[in-house]
Motif scaffolding. Structure first.
Motif, PDB file in Angstrom:
ATOM      1  N   ALA A   1      60.715 -36.517  -9.195  1.00  0.00           N
ATOM      2  CA  ALA A   1      60.980 -36.312  -7.771  1.00  0.00           C
ATOM      3  C   ALA A   1      61.547 -37.613  -7.204  1.00  0.00           C
ATOM      4  CB  ALA A   1      59.703 -35.932  -7.028  1.00  0.00           C
ATOM      5  N   SER A   2      62.274 -37.491  -6.131  1.00  0.00           N
ATOM      6  CA  SER A   2      62.820 -38.684  -5.479  1.00  0.00           C
ATOM      7  C   SER A   2      61.692 -39.455  -4.794  1.00  0.00           C
ATOM      8  CB  SER A   2      63.864 -38.289  -4.445  1.00  0.00           C
ATOM      9  OG  SER A   2      63.240 -37.629  -3.349  1.00  0.00           O
ATOM     10  N   ARG A   3      61.949 -40.701  -4.501  1.00  0.00           N
ATOM     11  CA  ARG A   3      60.981 -41.519  -3.772  1.00  0.00           C
ATOM     12  C   ARG A   3      60.661 -40.869  -2.425  1.00  0.00           C
ATOM     13  NH1 ARG A   3      59.355 -46.936  -3.882  1.00  0.00           N
ATOM     14  NH2 ARG A   3      60.802 -47.300  -5.577  1.00  0.00           N
ATOM     15  N   GLU A   4      61.678 -40.301  -1.795  1.00  0.00           N
ATOM     16  CA  GLU A   4      61.479 -39.656  -0.497  1.00  0.00           C
ATOM     17  C   GLU A   4      60.575 -38.436  -0.609  1.00  0.00           C
ATOM     18  OE1 GLU A   4      64.964 -42.210  -0.498  1.00  0.00           O
ATOM     19  OE2 GLU A   4      64.436 -40.558  -1.803  1.00  0.00           O
ATOM     20  N   ALA A   5      60.780 -37.628  -1.642  1.00  0.00           N
ATOM     21  CA  ALA A   5      59.936 -36.449  -1.835  1.00  0.00           C
ATOM     22  C   ALA A   5      58.500 -36.864  -2.141  1.00  0.00           C
ATOM     23  CB  ALA A   5      60.489 -35.572  -2.965  1.00  0.00           C
ATOM     24  N   TYR A   6      58.329 -37.905  -2.938  1.00  0.00           N
ATOM     25  CA  TYR A   6      56.992 -38.401  -3.260  1.00  0.00           C
ATOM     26  C   TYR A   6      56.297 -38.911  -1.997  1.00  0.00           C
ATOM     27  CZ  TYR A   6      53.321 -41.378  -5.168  1.00  0.00           C
ATOM     28  OH  TYR A   6      52.123 -41.962  -5.428  1.00  0.00           O
ATOM     29  N   THR A   7      57.023 -39.661  -1.180  1.00  0.00           N
ATOM     30  CA  THR A   7      56.462 -40.176   0.067  1.00  0.00           C
ATOM     31  C   THR A   7      56.048 -39.031   0.983  1.00  0.00           C
ATOM     32  OG1 THR A   7      57.812 -42.169  -0.099  1.00  0.00           O
ATOM     33  CG2 THR A   7      56.926 -41.633   2.078  1.00  0.00           C
ATOM     34  N   ALA A   8      56.879 -37.994   1.069  1.00  0.00           N
ATOM     35  CA  ALA A   8      56.552 -36.832   1.903  1.00  0.00           C
ATOM     36  C   ALA A   8      55.268 -36.164   1.421  1.00  0.00           C
ATOM     37  CB  ALA A   8      57.704 -35.836   1.894  1.00  0.00           C
ATOM     38  N   ARG A   9      55.095 -36.045   0.091  1.00  0.00           N
ATOM     39  CA  ARG A   9      53.863 -35.453  -0.439  1.00  0.00           C
ATOM     40  C   ARG A   9      52.648 -36.304  -0.096  1.00  0.00           C
ATOM     41  NH1 ARG A   9      56.970 -34.252  -4.957  1.00  0.00           N
ATOM     42  NH2 ARG A   9      56.005 -35.923  -6.161  1.00  0.00           N
ATOM     43  N   LEU A  10      52.796 -37.633  -0.171  1.00  0.00           N
ATOM     44  CA  LEU A  10      51.691 -38.516   0.201  1.00  0.00           C
ATOM     45  C   LEU A  10      51.318 -38.333   1.668  1.00  0.00           C
ATOM     46  CD1 LEU A  10      52.581 -41.900  -1.545  1.00  0.00           C
ATOM     47  CD2 LEU A  10      50.714 -40.345  -2.113  1.00  0.00           C
ATOM     48  N   MET A  11      52.329 -38.241   2.530  1.00  0.00           N
ATOM     49  CA  MET A  11      52.075 -38.068   3.958  1.00  0.00           C
ATOM     50  C   MET A  11      51.374 -36.739   4.219  1.00  0.00           C
ATOM     51  SD  MET A  11      55.697 -39.611   5.286  1.00  0.00           S
ATOM     52  CE  MET A  11      55.453 -39.292   7.017  1.00  0.00           C
ATOM     53  N   ARG A  12      51.823 -35.680   3.555  1.00  0.00           N
ATOM     54  CA  ARG A  12      51.180 -34.369   3.746  1.00  0.00           C
ATOM     55  C   ARG A  12      49.753 -34.393   3.234  1.00  0.00           C
ATOM     56  NH1 ARG A  12      53.222 -30.318   6.021  1.00  0.00           N
ATOM     57  NH2 ARG A  12      51.864 -28.919   4.892  1.00  0.00           N
ATOM     58  N   GLY A  13      49.533 -35.076   2.118  1.00  0.00           N
ATOM     59  CA  GLY A  13      48.185 -35.175   1.575  1.00  0.00           C
ATOM     60  C   GLY A  13      47.252 -35.903   2.527  1.00  0.00           C
ATOM     61  N   GLY A  14      47.734 -36.988   3.122  1.00  0.00           N
ATOM     62  CA  GLY A  14      46.926 -37.720   4.086  1.00  0.00           C
ATOM     63  C   GLY A  14      46.619 -36.886   5.309  1.00  0.00           C
ATOM     64  N   LEU A  15      47.600 -36.162   5.790  1.00  0.00           N
ATOM     65  CA  LEU A  15      47.397 -35.304   6.954  1.00  0.00           C
ATOM     66  C   LEU A  15      46.405 -34.188   6.635  1.00  0.00           C
ATOM     67  CD1 LEU A  15      48.268 -34.713   9.858  1.00  0.00           C
ATOM     68  CD2 LEU A  15      50.113 -33.316   8.928  1.00  0.00           C
ATOM     69  N   ALA A  16      46.471 -33.667   5.423  1.00  0.00           N
ATOM     70  CA  ALA A  16      45.578 -32.575   5.030  1.00  0.00           C
ATOM     71  C   ALA A  16      44.115 -33.014   4.993  1.00  0.00           C
ATOM     72  CB  ALA A  16      45.988 -32.025   3.663  1.00  0.00           C
ATOM     73  N   THR A  17      43.852 -34.306   4.817  1.00  0.00           N
ATOM     74  CA  THR A  17      42.466 -34.772   4.747  1.00  0.00           C
ATOM     75  C   THR A  17      41.878 -35.065   6.120  1.00  0.00           C
ATOM     76  OG1 THR A  17      43.088 -37.095   4.498  1.00  0.00           O
ATOM     77  CG2 THR A  17      42.858 -35.796   2.472  1.00  0.00           C
ATOM     78  N   SER A  18      42.701 -34.998   7.158  1.00  0.00           N
ATOM     79  CA  SER A  18      42.232 -35.298   8.509  1.00  0.00           C
ATOM     80  C   SER A  18      41.529 -34.092   9.116  1.00  0.00           C
ATOM     81  CB  SER A  18      43.415 -35.700   9.394  1.00  0.00           C
ATOM     82  OG  SER A  18      42.990 -35.862  10.727  1.00  0.00           O
TER      83      SER A  18
END
Length: 61
Positions: free
Chosen positions: A12-29
């Motif tokens: 995956a691109s760096r951008e796609a990986y970053t987006a997944r990290l952001m979604r993962g963080g949001l999902a834990t809130s």
């Protein structure tokens, strides 16, 4: 394998990986609105402009 070494490539691109990290963080809130407020409050002017440009490409539905 390439010779005696393994060859790796990104799946995956760096951008796609970053987006997944952001979604993962949001999902834990427990409070996604508060998480967004904190995120937006810390944006630099350049990041805020990038967000504005991104929203022109993919507006909220």
């Amino acid at each position: 394998m390439e010779g005696r070494a393994y060859s790796y490539e990104a799946v995956a691109s760096r951008e796609a990986y970053t987006a997944r990290l952001m979604r993962g963080g949001l999902a834990t809130s427990n409070n996604q609105a508060a998480a967004f407020v904190h995120f937006l409050a810390e944006l630099t002017p350049a990041e805020a402009e990038a967000l504005r440009q991104a929203l022109k490409i993919v507006p909220p539905s």
